[in-house]
Design an enzyme around this catalytic site. Structure first.
Site, short mmCIF file in Angstrom:
data_model
loop_
_atom_site.label_atom_id
_atom_site.label_comp_id
_atom_site.label_asym_id
_atom_site.label_seq_id
_atom_site.Cartn_x
_atom_site.Cartn_y
_atom_site.Cartn_z
N ALA A 113 0.84 -1.21 0.00
CA ALA A 113 0.00 0.00 0.00
C ALA A 113 0.87 1.25 0.00
CB ALA A 113 -0.92 -0.01 1.21
N PRO A 114 0.42 2.31 -0.68
CA PRO A 114 -0.88 2.45 -1.36
C PRO A 114 -0.91 1.91 -2.78
CG PRO A 114 0.27 4.54 -1.41
CD PRO A 114 1.14 3.62 -0.59
N GLU A 135 -0.81 -6.27 1.65
CA GLU A 135 -0.80 -5.23 2.67
C GLU A 135 -1.51 -5.78 3.91
OE1 GLU A 135 -0.20 -2.48 5.09
OE2 GLU A 135 0.65 -2.21 3.09
N CYS A 232 12.63 4.37 2.86
CA CYS A 232 12.71 5.83 2.69
C CYS A 232 13.36 6.44 3.93
CB CYS A 232 11.34 6.44 2.42
SG CYS A 232 10.08 6.04 3.64
#
Length: 456
Positions: A113-114, A135, A232
């Site tokens: 997701a997303p 997910e 990230c």
């Protein structure tokens, strides 16, 4: 972004020894707004954003000069492009090198997701391949499901399971992508509030969770298969240290990824096992903070065995709905609440295997359901790239398309009775049924635009 954004001193200390890091430039970059970028659909995206600069590691990626109101663009609702951060689109370059000309691959996007990475993966697979997008958080899985529906591929399925459940699919996947839950420091320009939640303790917590997720899903990767690991996060504990963990505990080895020096991506090496990863700093690339590596499984994975129970198609259902697919070779299988789903025959064995191990939220394309008098087509049909182009349709203007997306009257008259796909610039948006004196709008209610469109 305000120049008052304060980067934690402990993070800066961790980053100072890393190749390519320039503290002054790094801090200055966080005072600038995040770039806006999209990735075009390979089938639906023709003619869109053609005059904008391309993202160098993805031929379908585009940088936008500013962030438009995507909600008021019918092409966005049709799945013509996906709004995705430029650095994370580097996965396209990674996977294109891994997949090459290989056919029929089984790919898992574990933390999907997303849907940015899943829609990207779907665009690279051939029709015989299969993507399982997972997910574990059910609310986020609903968003993932909608985005995969909008992207429109029959060979993309959605599950909602813990990694250890998928780990029971021993040696099943050729490629597993793990965009791991992380401390999120690479996205502070997009979400400054996340900085307040960052701490060294949370970094350690995330690193432990990443190790657990990888260990749980590792059995599902084939021997010789590829794990693509990404975060990230800037923190080495969540990046290079995880590569060391994979090499030490799971005997994996990294694959080199060719990069162009002009891209500004930094090739890094883990401190203990000398595994190769790739770092994105916002002062070096036109994108956000990102880390990615590809690793090969060297241990014997074993394999699953399953008996393929042949499915006898319901001839009546095939006759009623098969024309949506040009009467091509598809299986129409019973789904939820009387509906039917279309899958490719070569994926029937996969369906039997997956049903034993995981919760399948979505398989193939929902085709609709029979009623007493006719077939009631599902919304999926209107957005799919795997349906025939001969389905009756109505071409509309942008204003009419937006009224349709708000479930309002489009101002159309004298349309012969029947079912029609509403199309904007050749892109399907959903269904209407013309009844002579009126037209019923079958856009799912939860997809309705609530924004004011009077100024468009």
């Amino acid at each position: 972004m305000s120049s008052t954004l304060h980067i934690p001193a402990s993070l800066l200390q961790d980053l100072r020894p890393l190749p390519g890091f320039d503290e002054q430039a790094f801090v200055a970059a966080h005072a600038q707004p995040a770039p806006v970028s999209v990735r075009l659909h390979p089938v639906k995206g023709g003619g869109i954003y053609t005059d904008l600069p391309a993202i160098p590691w993805c031929d379908g990626g585009r940088y936008l000069p500013e962030r438009p109101i995507f909600t008021l663009d019918p092409a966005y609702h049709a799945g013509a492009y996906y709004v995705q951060e430029a650095s994370s689109i580097f996965l396209h370059h990674v996977l294109r090198g891994i997949i090459g000309q290989r056919k029929g691959l089984r790919v898992l996007d574990l933390c999907a997701a997303p849907g940015g990475k899943s829609t990207l993966i779907a665009s690279l697979l051939d029709a015989d391949g299969l993507l399982v997008s997972n997910e574990v958080i059910r609310t986020r899985a609903s968003i993932l499901e909608e985005n995969m529906l909008r992207w429109g591929y029959m060979n993309t399925w959605v599950t909602s399971n813990d990694p250890r459940d998928l780990g029971r699919l021993t040696g099943y996947f050729d490629i597993i992508v793990v965009d791991a839950p992380c401390s999120g420091s690479g996205l502070w320009r997009k979400d400054a509030a996340a900085l307040n939640e960052w701490s060294e303790a949370n970094v350690q917590l995330c690193a432990a969770r990443q190790q657990r997720i990888l260990a749980d899903v590792w059995p599902a990767l084939k021997t010789g298969g590829t794990l693509v690991y990404a975060t990230c996060s800037y923190s080495p504990q969540e990046d290079e240290d995880i590569l060391d963990h994979l090499a030490t505990e799971l005997h994996a080895g990294t694959l080199p990824i060719p990069i162009d020096a002009s891209w500004g991506i930094e090739e890094v090496v883990s401190p203990l096992q000398k595994q190769t990863g790739y770092r994105f700093f916002p002062h070096r690339v036109r994108g956000e903070g990102f880390f990615i590596a590809a690793m090969t499984k060297n241990d014997d994975a074993g394999s699953l065995k399953t008996a393929d129970k042949k499915h006898t198609p319901d001839k009546k259902i095939q006759q009623m709905a098969g024309h949506y697919f040009g009467n091509s070779d598809v299986l129409l299988l019973p789904g939820k609440d009387g509906s039917y789903n279309a899958i490719r025959p070569q994926h029937h064995t996969d369906l039997q295997l997956l049903q034993k191990a995981v919760f399948l939220r979505r398989t193939g394309i929902e085709a609709g359901m029979p009623s007493a008098k006719e077939w009631l087509p599902a919304h999926d049909i209107a957005l799919s790239v795997d349906t025939t182009k001969d389905i009756p349709h109505i071409d509309v203007s942008k204003e009419q398309a937006l009224h349709f997306l708000k479930r309002e009257e489009m101002g159309m008259a004298d349309v012969p009775k029947g079912w029609y796909i509403v199309r904007y610039n050749g892109l399907g948006l959903g269904w209407v049924k013309a009844l002579g004196n009126r037209m019923n709008n079958y856009l799912p209610k939860h997809w309705r635009i609530r924004m004011n469109i009077d100024e468009i």
